[in-house]
Design a protein around this motif. Structure first.
Motif, PDB file in Angstrom:
ATOM      1  N   ILE A   1      39.471  41.590  28.923  1.00 29.12           N
ATOM      2  CA  ILE A   1      38.232  41.242  28.222  1.00 29.12           C
ATOM      3  C   ILE A   1      37.573  40.028  28.878  1.00 29.12           C
ATOM      4  N   GLY A   2      38.357  38.983  29.142  1.00 26.53           N
ATOM      5  CA  GLY A   2      37.806  37.797  29.794  1.00 26.53           C
ATOM      6  C   GLY A   2      37.239  38.106  31.165  1.00 26.53           C
ATOM      7  N   LEU A   3      37.980  38.867  31.959  1.00 21.85           N
ATOM      8  CA  LEU A   3      37.490  39.233  33.300  1.00 21.85           C
ATOM      9  C   LEU A   3      36.242  40.096  33.219  1.00 21.85           C
ATOM     10  N   SER A   4      36.206  41.029  32.280  1.00 24.90           N
ATOM     11  CA  SER A   4      35.026  41.889  32.122  1.00 24.90           C
ATOM     12  C   SER A   4      33.790  41.058  31.816  1.00 24.90           C
ATOM     13  N   LEU A   5      33.944  40.073  30.951  1.00 23.72           N
ATOM     14  CA  LEU A   5      32.823  39.194  30.621  1.00 23.72           C
ATOM     15  C   LEU A   5      32.414  38.352  31.824  1.00 23.72           C
ATOM     16  N   LEU A   6      33.395  37.826  32.550  1.00 21.89           N
ATOM     17  CA  LEU A   6      33.088  37.028  33.741  1.00 21.89           C
ATOM     18  C   LEU A   6      32.364  37.858  34.797  1.00 21.89           C
ATOM     19  N   VAL A   7      32.815  39.082  34.997  1.00 23.32           N
ATOM     20  CA  VAL A   7      32.183  39.959  35.987  1.00 23.32           C
ATOM     21  C   VAL A   7      30.786  40.379  35.516  1.00 23.32           C
ATOM     22  N   SER A   8      30.659  40.728  34.241  1.00 27.17           N
ATOM     23  CA  SER A   8      29.373  41.192  33.694  1.00 27.17           C
ATOM     24  C   SER A   8      28.290  40.126  33.743  1.00 27.17           C
TER      25      SER A   8
ATOM     26  N   LEU B   1      34.779  30.025  27.078  1.00 26.13           N
ATOM     27  CA  LEU B   1      35.364  31.150  26.349  1.00 26.13           C
ATOM     28  C   LEU B   1      35.881  32.233  27.301  1.00 26.13           C
ATOM     29  N   TYR B   2      35.040  32.672  28.241  1.00 30.65           N
ATOM     30  CA  TYR B   2      35.435  33.756  29.143  1.00 30.65           C
ATOM     31  C   TYR B   2      36.633  33.347  30.001  1.00 30.65           C
ATOM     32  N   SER B   3      36.583  32.112  30.501  1.00 26.71           N
ATOM     33  CA  SER B   3      37.688  31.658  31.353  1.00 26.71           C
ATOM     34  C   SER B   3      38.971  31.497  30.539  1.00 26.71           C
ATOM     35  N   ALA B   4      38.843  31.069  29.287  1.00 29.07           N
ATOM     36  CA  ALA B   4      40.026  30.932  28.431  1.00 29.07           C
ATOM     37  C   ALA B   4      40.632  32.295  28.127  1.00 29.07           C
ATOM     38  N   LEU B   5      39.800  33.283  27.841  1.00 26.97           N
ATOM     39  CA  LEU B   5      40.311  34.638  27.602  1.00 26.97           C
ATOM     40  C   LEU B   5      41.075  35.139  28.826  1.00 26.97           C
ATOM     41  N   PHE B   6      40.490  34.938  29.995  1.00 26.88           N
ATOM     42  CA  PHE B   6      41.123  35.369  31.243  1.00 26.88           C
ATOM     43  C   PHE B   6      42.449  34.640  31.457  1.00 26.88           C
ATOM     44  N   PHE B   7      42.422  33.325  31.396  1.00 28.07           N
ATOM     45  CA  PHE B   7      43.612  32.538  31.706  1.00 28.07           C
ATOM     46  C   PHE B   7      44.714  32.707  30.664  1.00 28.07           C
TER      47      PHE B   7
END
Length: 172
Positions: free
Chosen positions: A157-164, A121-127
Motif C-alpha cells: 500500500i505504501g509503495l503503491s501510494l509512493l509510485v502513484s 504517511l506513505y513512507s511510514a506505510l512502506f517502511f
C-alpha cells in the motif's frame, strides 16, 4: 522524486507482489512447500529482482546511503546462498533466507529517511510494513505467517501510494 528512487520503488512494488504470492502459497500449503517447483520459481524471481532493486536504490542519492549499500548487499548475498540451499532441498536454506531478510529493514532506513521528507504517511506505510514483514517471516515456523503477509500488504500500500504520486512528491 528522482528517477532512480522512483524506479527502485517500482521494482520494490513488483517484488512485493511476488513476495505476497509466495507468502500466501506457504501459508496455504505449509512451510515445506518452499521446496516445490512453484515456490522455488517465485523465490528465484524475487531474488533476480533484488539485484536491480539494490543497484537502483544505491544510485538514488539516498540519505545515509551506506545503510542501503552494505546491509542490502549482505541481504542479497545471504539470499543467494539460502536460495541455492533451498533449491537443492536443504532446510538450512530457509534459515539463511530469514537472516538475509533481517537486513531488509536496516537497508530500508535510508529509503525511509529520504521518502519521509516527501510524505510521512506513505513512507511510514512502506517502511513499517517492511519491518513487520521481516519480523513476521520467522513466525512461519510457528504457523503465524499471517503477520508477514499483513506487513507485506502494508508495504505494498505504501509503495503503491509512493509510485502513484511520485510527480507530486518533493525530495530534498
Amino acid at each position: 522524486m528522482n528517477s532512480n528512487l522512483f524506479k527502485g520503488n517500482v521494482i520494490s512494488l513488483v517484488a512485493s507482489v511476488f513476495i505476497l504470492a509466495e507468502l500466501i502459497v506457504l501459508l496455504d500449503y505449509g512451510l515445506n512447500y518452499i521446496f516445490s517447483l512453484t515456490s522455488k520459481v517465485l523465490l528465484w524471481i524475487i531474488f533476480i529482482m533484488a539485484i536491480p532493486y539494490l543497484l537502483t536504490y544505491s544510485r538514488s542519492k539516498l540519505r545515509k546511503d551506506y545503510l542501503m549499500r552494505y546491509p542490502g548487499s549482505i541481504a542479497v548475498i545471504l539470499g543467494f546462498i539460502g536460495l541455492i540451499l533451498v533449491t537443492i532441498n536443504l532446510f538450512q536454506g530457509i534459515y539463511i533466507l530469514l537472516i538475509g531478510y533481517a537486513f531488509e529493514p536496516i537497508a530500508g532506513i535510508s529509503i525511509f529517511l529520504t521518502l519521509n521528507a516527501a510524505n510521512k504517511l506513505y513512507s511510514a506505510l512502506f517502511f513499517y510494513g517492511a519491518v513487520i514483514f521481516a519480523l513476521g517471516l520467522p513466525l512461519y515456523l510457528y504457523d503465524l505467517g499471517i503477520i508477514a503477509i499483513i506487513g507485506d500488504i502494508v508495504k505494498i500500500i505504501g509503495l503503491s501510494l509512493l509510485v502513484s504520486f511520485h510527480n507530486k512528491l518533493k525530495i530534498n
